[in-house]
Design an enzyme around this catalytic site. Sequence first.
Site, PDB file in Angstrom:
ATOM      1  N   ASP A   1     -34.457  38.316  -7.004  1.00 12.28           N
ATOM      2  CA  ASP A   1     -34.705  37.361  -8.088  1.00 12.28           C
ATOM      3  C   ASP A   1     -34.812  38.045  -9.448  1.00 12.28           C
ATOM      4  O   ASP A   1     -35.321  37.459 -10.407  1.00 12.28           O
ATOM      5  CB  ASP A   1     -36.013  36.593  -7.821  1.00 12.28           C
ATOM      6  CG  ASP A   1     -35.762  35.276  -7.079  1.00 12.28           C
ATOM      7  OD1 ASP A   1     -34.603  35.012  -6.735  1.00 12.28           O
ATOM      8  OD2 ASP A   1     -36.734  34.541  -6.840  1.00 12.28           O
TER       9      ASP A   1
ATOM     10  N   ASP B   1     -47.747  32.124   1.833  1.00 11.63           N
ATOM     11  CA  ASP B   1     -47.916  32.733   3.153  1.00 11.63           C
ATOM     12  C   ASP B   1     -49.065  32.088   3.923  1.00 11.63           C
ATOM     13  O   ASP B   1     -48.927  31.726   5.091  1.00 11.63           O
ATOM     14  CB  ASP B   1     -48.135  34.241   3.012  1.00 11.63           C
ATOM     15  CG  ASP B   1     -49.112  34.591   1.886  1.00 11.63           C
ATOM     16  OD1 ASP B   1     -49.774  33.681   1.350  1.00 11.63           O
ATOM     17  OD2 ASP B   1     -49.205  35.779   1.547  1.00 11.63           O
TER      18      ASP B   1
END
Length: 538
Positions: free
Chosen positions: A128, A281
């Site tokens: 990214d 997460d």
Amino acid sequence: MADSFSEGTFPVLVDQLINLWLSVRGPIVAPILQFAINVCLVMVTMLFIERIFMCGVMIFVKLLGRTPETQFKFEPIGDDLELANTAFPMVLVQIPMFNEREVYQLSIQAACGLSWPGDRMIIQVLDDSTDQTIRELVQMECQRWASKGINIKYETRPNRKGYKAGALRQGMKHPYVSMCDYVAIFDADFQPEPEFLHRTVPFLVHNSNLALVQARWKFVNANECLMTKMQEVSLNYHFSVEQRVGSATYGFFGFNGTAGVWRIRAMEEAGGWNDRTTVEDMDLAVRASMCGWKFVYIHDLEVKNELPSTFKAFRFQQHRWSCGPANLFRKVLPSILKNQKLKLWKRLHMIYAFFFVRKIVAHIVTFTFYCLVIPASVLVPEVDLPFWGAVYVPSIITLLNAITTPKSLHLLVFWILFENVMSLHRTKATIIGLFDIGNVNEWVVTEKLGNLMKYRSAKYGKKYTLQRMASNVLARGWRMSERMHILELWTGGFLMFCAAYDFYFQGKNHFYVYLFLQSFAFIIMGLGYVGTFVPQYS
């Protein structure tokens, strides 16, 4: 005449202020402060009971020899003459990164070095990066390994929507992923050992109810500076106690976002990656657990990685790690309460112990009690602050946290002061997340120094080492605006005033010893003299 007026007016004004304070201290301030003390004592007791419970569980786990191999079926996956490499399941290895100039080579090299059949593994680099130069470097590194026969894919996307969660979600949409059964995830500074997949994937292959296998983090720069040593103490407790107890007792713990292997079917059943918080997460782990899946943590499987060694990077990381869980708690609480797949005791564990005590109470009570309420109590002698609550119980909690890092026990006082200073930011972040204030989902990538530190240590030798050590005392080259942190300085000033007041009026508990030390810690960190200073060489 003006001088005589000021000389006469100032003492009178001071006397009026003192009389006003004395008139409101007993009937107004004292009851409010006493209520705050009582609330804090309840939170400290909650934290103490939770720590004692987890340490008790750890003792039973060790006495009973309870390991992942005794809890779940584990058989190494070996070569089969008939099946050949098809005996090994297909594994996707994802490496999300963002402008990781100093560490991208380390993670890609470690992933390409995994001892898993090459035709049964796909390495996916999700870049990214917004720096075009870094993008080209990462792409060249991927091409270099591809030329050696490694099945590695370099993937980018036109925007950073969803940050890490968005990158991982987009990565799972590529057609070749459908061939894979499991996905291993490593952040850009993580370096798994070659045997990592052999130690983790068999758990998923032989136990159909397992969704996640999590490994422990090993910190390669724990001795970089005092700040990294303090971080090691805190994180060692997390991995040595919290993760092990969650795995051995509930089959649930928070995914650490890296150094773990997921069953892709479990991820899909849980809804995949979601960017509604900065702890995607933990969000995925909670949703997967609510679907009935179990997790296992392997304590003796370590994956090397880097701790943030600059104060700026550490503050951003701690804000995300504190704001995200509080915001997630707000969003998943109704779902947990309504969930019928989880037993009542497991739902209570998730709500009370995992979220409320560890992610909310632990942060808020640390700053509120030790940096506000206890200092304020020396100014209001009418309140009753039990010594057990202010000293004995916190001391036991501290020892239980620090005992997992025996080599740093001599730094215990520094760790207490450091954690109390950081609790200012954790409390602020927790409140922001809990009440969904402002841009709670802003993601700032933790800066890693990786190859930069190794290169400079090798090139400049003792000169660099001495400058790095001196930089913690005198950070030359830093602009004052970047170095100063106003909240820490204000808190340090408040603590200094309370310490001087307690010392002058000879407080009964001698809290001024602690208050002076804590005020110095706030001021030193408020001036930016903590962590590693990265000098600029031409």
